[in-house]
Design an enzyme around this catalytic site. Sequence first.
Site, PDB file in Angstrom:
ATOM      1  N   HIS A  54       0.857  -1.189   0.000  1.00  6.29           N
ATOM      2  CA  HIS A  54       0.000   0.000   0.000  1.00  6.29           C
ATOM      3  C   HIS A  54       0.895   1.241   0.000  1.00  6.29           C
ATOM      4  O   HIS A  54       1.875   1.308   0.750  1.00  6.29           O
ATOM      5  CB  HIS A  54      -0.897   0.008   1.244  1.00  6.29           C
ATOM      6  N   HIS A  83       1.531  11.091  -2.034  1.00  8.74           N
ATOM      7  CA  HIS A  83       0.277  10.881  -1.322  1.00  8.74           C
ATOM      8  C   HIS A  83      -0.464  12.212  -1.294  1.00  8.74           C
ATOM      9  O   HIS A  83      -0.122  13.108  -0.526  1.00  8.74           O
ATOM     10  CB  HIS A  83       0.558  10.369   0.100  1.00  8.74           C
ATOM     11  N   ASP A  94      19.671  -8.327  30.774  1.00 10.34           N
ATOM     12  CA  ASP A  94      19.626  -8.087  32.220  1.00 10.34           C
ATOM     13  C   ASP A  94      21.012  -7.687  32.688  1.00 10.34           C
ATOM     14  O   ASP A  94      21.995  -8.342  32.353  1.00 10.34           O
ATOM     15  CB  ASP A  94      19.159  -9.358  32.955  1.00 10.34           C
ATOM     16  N   ASP A 113      16.142 -14.692  31.260  1.00 12.22           N
ATOM     17  CA  ASP A 113      15.072 -15.617  31.646  1.00 12.22           C
ATOM     18  C   ASP A 113      14.120 -15.726  30.454  1.00 12.22           C
ATOM     19  O   ASP A 113      13.233 -14.884  30.276  1.00 12.22           O
ATOM     20  CB  ASP A 113      14.310 -15.092  32.869  1.00 12.22           C
ATOM     21  N   ASP A 150      10.923  -9.975  32.546  1.00  7.05           N
ATOM     22  CA  ASP A 150      11.458  -8.986  33.477  1.00  7.05           C
ATOM     23  C   ASP A 150      10.427  -8.804  34.589  1.00  7.05           C
ATOM     24  O   ASP A 150       9.251  -8.595  34.325  1.00  7.05           O
ATOM     25  CB  ASP A 150      11.699  -7.652  32.756  1.00  7.05           C
ATOM     26  N   ASP A 204      11.453  -8.106  27.644  1.00  2.00           N
ATOM     27  CA  ASP A 204      12.292  -7.823  26.479  1.00  2.00           C
ATOM     28  C   ASP A 204      11.952  -8.759  25.333  1.00  2.00           C
ATOM     29  O   ASP A 204      11.665  -9.946  25.530  1.00  2.00           O
ATOM     30  CB  ASP A 204      13.776  -7.970  26.842  1.00  2.00           C
TER      31      ASP A 204
END
Length: 575
Positions: free
Chosen positions: A135, A181, A466, A472, A526, A532
């Site tokens: 588009h 445009h 971290d 994690d 977190d 994250d």
Amino acid sequence: MATKFGFSKTSRNKSIKQHFKVCFCFNRMFKLKVAEPPEEINNIFYRYAQNGTMTMDELYYFLVHFQGEKGGDATQKHAQDVFHSLRHLNIFQRRGLHFDAFFRYLFGDLNGPIGDQVHQDMNAPLAHYFLYTGHNSYLTGNQLSSESSTAPIIKALKKGVRVIELDLWPNSREDDVEVRHGGTLTSSVKLRDCLNAIRDNAFDASKYPVIITFEDHITPPLQRKVAKMVDDIFRGMLFRPNYAHQMKKFPSPEALKGKILISTKPPESLESQSQKVQEEEVDELLEDKDDGSRVNEEDELDDENEEDESLGYRNLISIHAGKPKGNVEHWLTEHDQVRRLSLSEQVLEDIVKTQGSEIVRFTQRNLLRIYPKGSRVTSSNYDPMNGWMHGAQMVAFNMQGHGHYLQYMEGMFKANGGCGYVKKPDILLNNNKMYDPRVYRPKKTLQVHVYMGEGWQSEFGQTHFDFYSPPDFRVQVGIHGVPVDTDTKVTRTKEDEWVPVWNEELNFPLTYPELALLHIKVIERDFSGQHDFAGQTCLPVSELREGIRCVRLCNRKGEPYKHVRLLIQFRFSNH
């Protein structure tokens, strides 16, 4: 020594430690685990290998009987390619693959989750395919003030986009055509430059046809200029049907290989223009009998010239287009001539509530283009599934942004070798029986077994996720399809692991797997709630290869990471 997709046996016995500073006064020390494959992977290897080594024949047997490949020469060649790709490594031995080499293969690019070749029937009419559609393809950013350029057009074509949209406006002197445009502060780019960019890059990613949709805001004299420009630039690449206005069905992508098609609203014929002339003006011309014959003769000559020049522009158009004015139902009724209809996302959302079956039936012969509503000034996108599940072939997207809807678009067009054309499923092509996307009646269950992930430590710095500990990670797996199939499930979080092993199975019952997309996202949790992003990908469910596969992840822009990947097993079971 760490390897790219895992660790060698010698490294598995070594202790690896990583230190993180806390409050500038002491260090936190973490003993990092190395990439130990789950026990199931070991068991699978020894089920197919004898004496701890997998020969070429045994690998072939594994590919056919566990990975679900068809067998024959193609699978034999695949087995040979796997051996050849590992020969230079010290974990490869002449007799065959040791476990580490087998594990490397599983985590490598030769073991992807979908194929990379065109495999669908490409001989059906264009209306039987979803088309990768852009588009305002010339915009580099937002819809109000960004630059217009050929760069996003080239980028889109290299990604496999097959439908490019150009808005045509007169320049300030009204002697040339520019692309911009209209009604905004966006800059302009010359139409000639855009057409040259399309010609030079149209078939780099795919040999199947490129369609240019013109939003035409130019005068008849400029239309004639565009006709000559298009002819001069594309020459033999341009598809010119003899009788586009009488076309009863569209040609196939196969028949149009290497061709460029123009789609726009045809200019008004001289007959319709003449109806606008006031009768009194005509009478006034006829009052002067002395030179009346001369005036009439000149008018006839001008009309002939104008008709010839108007035909030049009209004959460029191989796909006639229009937007409905008034009653949409009139546009959905059956006509002899096939055509393209454009609707905004909002109009589609409204009319499918009462006319969903009529829309599906319309798209079995004609093309339907859906475009973003005007309020999407930031170049955001909408859910493409509402268009696809009603048969819309051209779901037009702003390709310059990012976000999960654009990921769905990119996932859909990874299908069929990434050629930009995806055959619509039979449920959308059956004229005798209309399917109902609201009915929940599962046909299959997709089993997604998430084994493990690898590569973040090679891709990111130690404190990227971290400051005080290793990351994690958890995996979010979702199905995006018709409403009854949409679902999301999440693995448990593996704390303080650069090489997480989840070893979890997630099951998804599917009513219409042929329309479903699998969206996989890795999140680093977190405790503040600001999780994250750690990678994502989107894959067409209908193209998934069963077996244990290496799934490469991408960044937010959809660009593949060099190292980050997951090891996932896919299985389908029938209901």
